[in-house]
Design a protein around this motif. Structure first.
Motif, PDB file in Angstrom:
ATOM      1  N   TYR A  40       0.821  -1.218   0.000  1.00 31.13           N
ATOM      2  CA  TYR A  40       0.000   0.000   0.000  1.00 31.13           C
ATOM      3  C   TYR A  40       0.850   1.261   0.000  1.00 31.13           C
ATOM      4  CZ  TYR A  40       0.986   0.702   4.933  1.00 31.13           C
ATOM      5  OH  TYR A  40       1.618   0.928   6.112  1.00 31.13           O
ATOM      6  N   TRP A  41       1.996   1.222   0.651  1.00 29.01           N
ATOM      7  CA  TRP A  41       2.848   2.409   0.707  1.00 29.01           C
ATOM      8  C   TRP A  41       3.383   2.768  -0.663  1.00 29.01           C
ATOM      9  CZ3 TRP A  41       7.666   1.409  -1.023  1.00 29.01           C
ATOM     10  CH2 TRP A  41       8.110   0.090  -0.971  1.00 29.01           C
ATOM     11  N   LEU A  42       3.537   1.782  -1.557  1.00 31.05           N
ATOM     12  CA  LEU A  42       4.022   2.056  -2.908  1.00 31.05           C
ATOM     13  C   LEU A  42       2.990   2.873  -3.693  1.00 31.05           C
ATOM     14  CD1 LEU A  42       6.260   1.560  -4.987  1.00 31.05           C
ATOM     15  CD2 LEU A  42       5.050  -0.509  -5.646  1.00 31.05           C
ATOM     16  N   GLU A  43       1.734   2.519  -3.519  1.00 30.78           N
ATOM     17  CA  GLU A  43       0.672   3.262  -4.196  1.00 30.78           C
ATOM     18  C   GLU A  43       0.575   4.693  -3.658  1.00 30.78           C
ATOM     19  OE1 GLU A  43      -3.625   2.109  -5.900  1.00 30.78           O
ATOM     20  OE2 GLU A  43      -3.188   1.435  -3.863  1.00 30.78           O
ATOM     21  N   LEU A  44       0.653   4.841  -2.355  1.00 29.79           N
ATOM     22  CA  LEU A  44       0.621   6.179  -1.773  1.00 29.79           C
ATOM     23  C   LEU A  44       1.822   7.005  -2.202  1.00 29.79           C
ATOM     24  CD1 LEU A  44      -0.668   5.482   1.834  1.00 29.79           C
ATOM     25  CD2 LEU A  44      -1.859   6.606  -0.034  1.00 29.79           C
ATOM     26  N   LEU A  45       2.973   6.375  -2.272  1.00 28.91           N
ATOM     27  CA  LEU A  45       4.178   7.066  -2.727  1.00 28.91           C
ATOM     28  C   LEU A  45       4.022   7.530  -4.171  1.00 28.91           C
ATOM     29  CD1 LEU A  45       7.114   7.878  -2.008  1.00 28.91           C
ATOM     30  CD2 LEU A  45       7.802   5.690  -2.993  1.00 28.91           C
ATOM     31  N   LEU A  46       3.446   6.678  -5.003  1.00 26.61           N
ATOM     32  CA  LEU A  46       3.230   7.026  -6.399  1.00 26.61           C
ATOM     33  C   LEU A  46       2.271   8.211  -6.537  1.00 26.61           C
ATOM     34  CD1 LEU A  46       3.818   6.198  -9.349  1.00 26.61           C
ATOM     35  CD2 LEU A  46       1.789   4.758  -9.216  1.00 26.61           C
ATOM     36  N   VAL A  47       1.189   8.196  -5.788  1.00 26.79           N
ATOM     37  CA  VAL A  47       0.224   9.303  -5.827  1.00 26.79           C
ATOM     38  C   VAL A  47       0.881  10.591  -5.332  1.00 26.79           C
ATOM     39  CG1 VAL A  47      -1.920  10.186  -4.815  1.00 26.79           C
ATOM     40  CG2 VAL A  47      -1.813   7.847  -5.668  1.00 26.79           C
ATOM     41  N   ALA A  48       1.668  10.495  -4.269  1.00 28.43           N
ATOM     42  CA  ALA A  48       2.328  11.689  -3.722  1.00 28.43           C
ATOM     43  C   ALA A  48       3.374  12.237  -4.687  1.00 28.43           C
ATOM     44  CB  ALA A  48       2.970  11.358  -2.385  1.00 28.43           C
ATOM     45  N   VAL A  49       4.137  11.351  -5.308  1.00 27.83           N
ATOM     46  CA  VAL A  49       5.185  11.813  -6.226  1.00 27.83           C
ATOM     47  C   VAL A  49       4.580  12.481  -7.451  1.00 27.83           C
ATOM     48  CG1 VAL A  49       6.966  10.972  -7.822  1.00 27.83           C
ATOM     49  CG2 VAL A  49       6.977  10.225  -5.449  1.00 27.83           C
ATOM     50  N   ILE A  50       3.500  11.930  -7.952  1.00 27.49           N
ATOM     51  CA  ILE A  50       2.877  12.516  -9.144  1.00 27.49           C
ATOM     52  C   ILE A  50       2.061  13.768  -8.808  1.00 27.49           C
ATOM     53  CG2 ILE A  50       1.118  12.117 -10.921  1.00 27.49           C
ATOM     54  CD1 ILE A  50       2.073   9.213 -11.011  1.00 27.49           C
ATOM     55  N   GLY A  51       1.373  13.766  -7.663  1.00 24.34           N
ATOM     56  CA  GLY A  51       0.445  14.850  -7.367  1.00 24.34           C
ATOM     57  C   GLY A  51       0.970  15.976  -6.501  1.00 24.34           C
ATOM     58  N   ILE A  52       1.954  15.694  -5.646  1.00 24.44           N
ATOM     59  CA  ILE A  52       2.375  16.706  -4.678  1.00 24.44           C
ATOM     60  C   ILE A  52       3.778  17.243  -4.954  1.00 24.44           C
ATOM     61  CG2 ILE A  52       2.844  17.123  -2.228  1.00 24.44           C
ATOM     62  CD1 ILE A  52       0.660  15.087  -1.599  1.00 24.44           C
ATOM     63  N   VAL A  53       4.709  16.360  -5.235  1.00 31.02           N
ATOM     64  CA  VAL A  53       6.107  16.765  -5.369  1.00 31.02           C
ATOM     65  C   VAL A  53       6.329  17.797  -6.484  1.00 31.02           C
ATOM     66  CG1 VAL A  53       8.432  15.919  -5.895  1.00 31.02           C
ATOM     67  CG2 VAL A  53       7.000  14.702  -4.248  1.00 31.02           C
ATOM     68  N   PRO A  54       5.740  17.649  -7.690  1.00 35.24           N
ATOM     69  CA  PRO A  54       5.985  18.672  -8.715  1.00 35.24           C
ATOM     70  C   PRO A  54       5.507  20.069  -8.310  1.00 35.24           C
ATOM     71  CG  PRO A  54       5.021  16.725  -9.708  1.00 35.24           C
ATOM     72  CD  PRO A  54       4.965  16.533  -8.231  1.00 35.24           C
ATOM     73  N   ILE A  55       4.375  20.135  -7.629  1.00 32.24           N
ATOM     74  CA  ILE A  55       3.848  21.434  -7.213  1.00 32.24           C
ATOM     75  C   ILE A  55       4.738  22.038  -6.129  1.00 32.24           C
ATOM     76  CG2 ILE A  55       1.881  22.583  -6.138  1.00 32.24           C
ATOM     77  CD1 ILE A  55       0.150  20.404  -7.540  1.00 32.24           C
ATOM     78  N   LEU A  56       5.155  21.212  -5.179  1.00 36.23           N
ATOM     79  CA  LEU A  56       6.056  21.704  -4.136  1.00 36.23           C
ATOM     80  C   LEU A  56       7.364  22.197  -4.747  1.00 36.23           C
ATOM     81  CD1 LEU A  56       6.831  22.122  -1.160  1.00 36.23           C
ATOM     82  CD2 LEU A  56       7.711  19.778  -1.193  1.00 36.23           C
ATOM     83  N   TRP A  57       7.918  21.436  -5.659  1.00 36.37           N
ATOM     84  CA  TRP A  57       9.189  21.824  -6.290  1.00 36.37           C
ATOM     85  C   TRP A  57       9.033  23.150  -7.043  1.00 36.37           C
ATOM     86  CZ3 TRP A  57      14.068  20.744  -5.793  1.00 36.37           C
ATOM     87  CH2 TRP A  57      14.948  21.144  -6.767  1.00 36.37           C
ATOM     88  N   MET A  58       7.936  23.296  -7.778  1.00 36.58           N
ATOM     89  CA  MET A  58       7.705  24.532  -8.521  1.00 36.58           C
ATOM     90  C   MET A  58       7.584  25.723  -7.573  1.00 36.58           C
ATOM     91  SD  MET A  58       4.467  25.626 -10.861  1.00 36.58           S
ATOM     92  CE  MET A  58       3.438  25.752  -9.423  1.00 36.58           C
TER      93      MET A  58
END
Length: 131
Positions: A40-58
């Protein structure tokens, strides 16, 4: 500073913020479709990397210009002094702290949506069951 409530760009972005609950419901329903991954943590990590990390980085590297949209933007030389003051607030250290808090909050909300996803399976039972 003139009345900021008269800024049309601010109202457009406020409308985007108001649409956030709809997107949270869509994410909840998307997580309810199909069987979860074995880890389950892999799925959550995938959602976070795609949905949150790019916006935070920008936001961390080059803060958001609220006086621009996808197709419409005010050129920097045409900004009024009040608009420049508003933009300068986005480049402060407080904004980076706020971005960190918002990221942490987004992760917590995503975790809870993932935990509550089984309750949404009744709603999405007729949709294709693949993620």
């Amino acid at each position: 500073m003139k009345n900021f409530q008269a800024e049309p760009f601010l109202w457009i972005h406020l409308g985007g913020i108001a649409a956030a609950p709809l997107f949270l419901i869509l994410m909840w329903l998307a997580l309810a479709i199909g069987d979860p991954l074995p880890f389950y943590w892999l799925e959550l990590l995938l959602v976070a990397v795609i949905g949150i990390v790019p916006i935070l980085w920008m936001q961390w590297q080059r803060p958001f210009n609220i006086f621009s949209l996808l197709l419409v933007a005010i050129k920097p030389e045409k900004l009024t002094e009040e608009q420049r003051k508003i933009l300068s607030l986005f480049k402060t250290r407080k904004n980076k702290i706020f971005n960190g808090i918002a990221t942490f909050g987004s992760l917590i909300i995503g975790w809870y949506l993932y935990q509550w996803a089984p309750m949404g399976t009744v709603t999405v039972i007729d949709l294709p069951q693949w993620r």
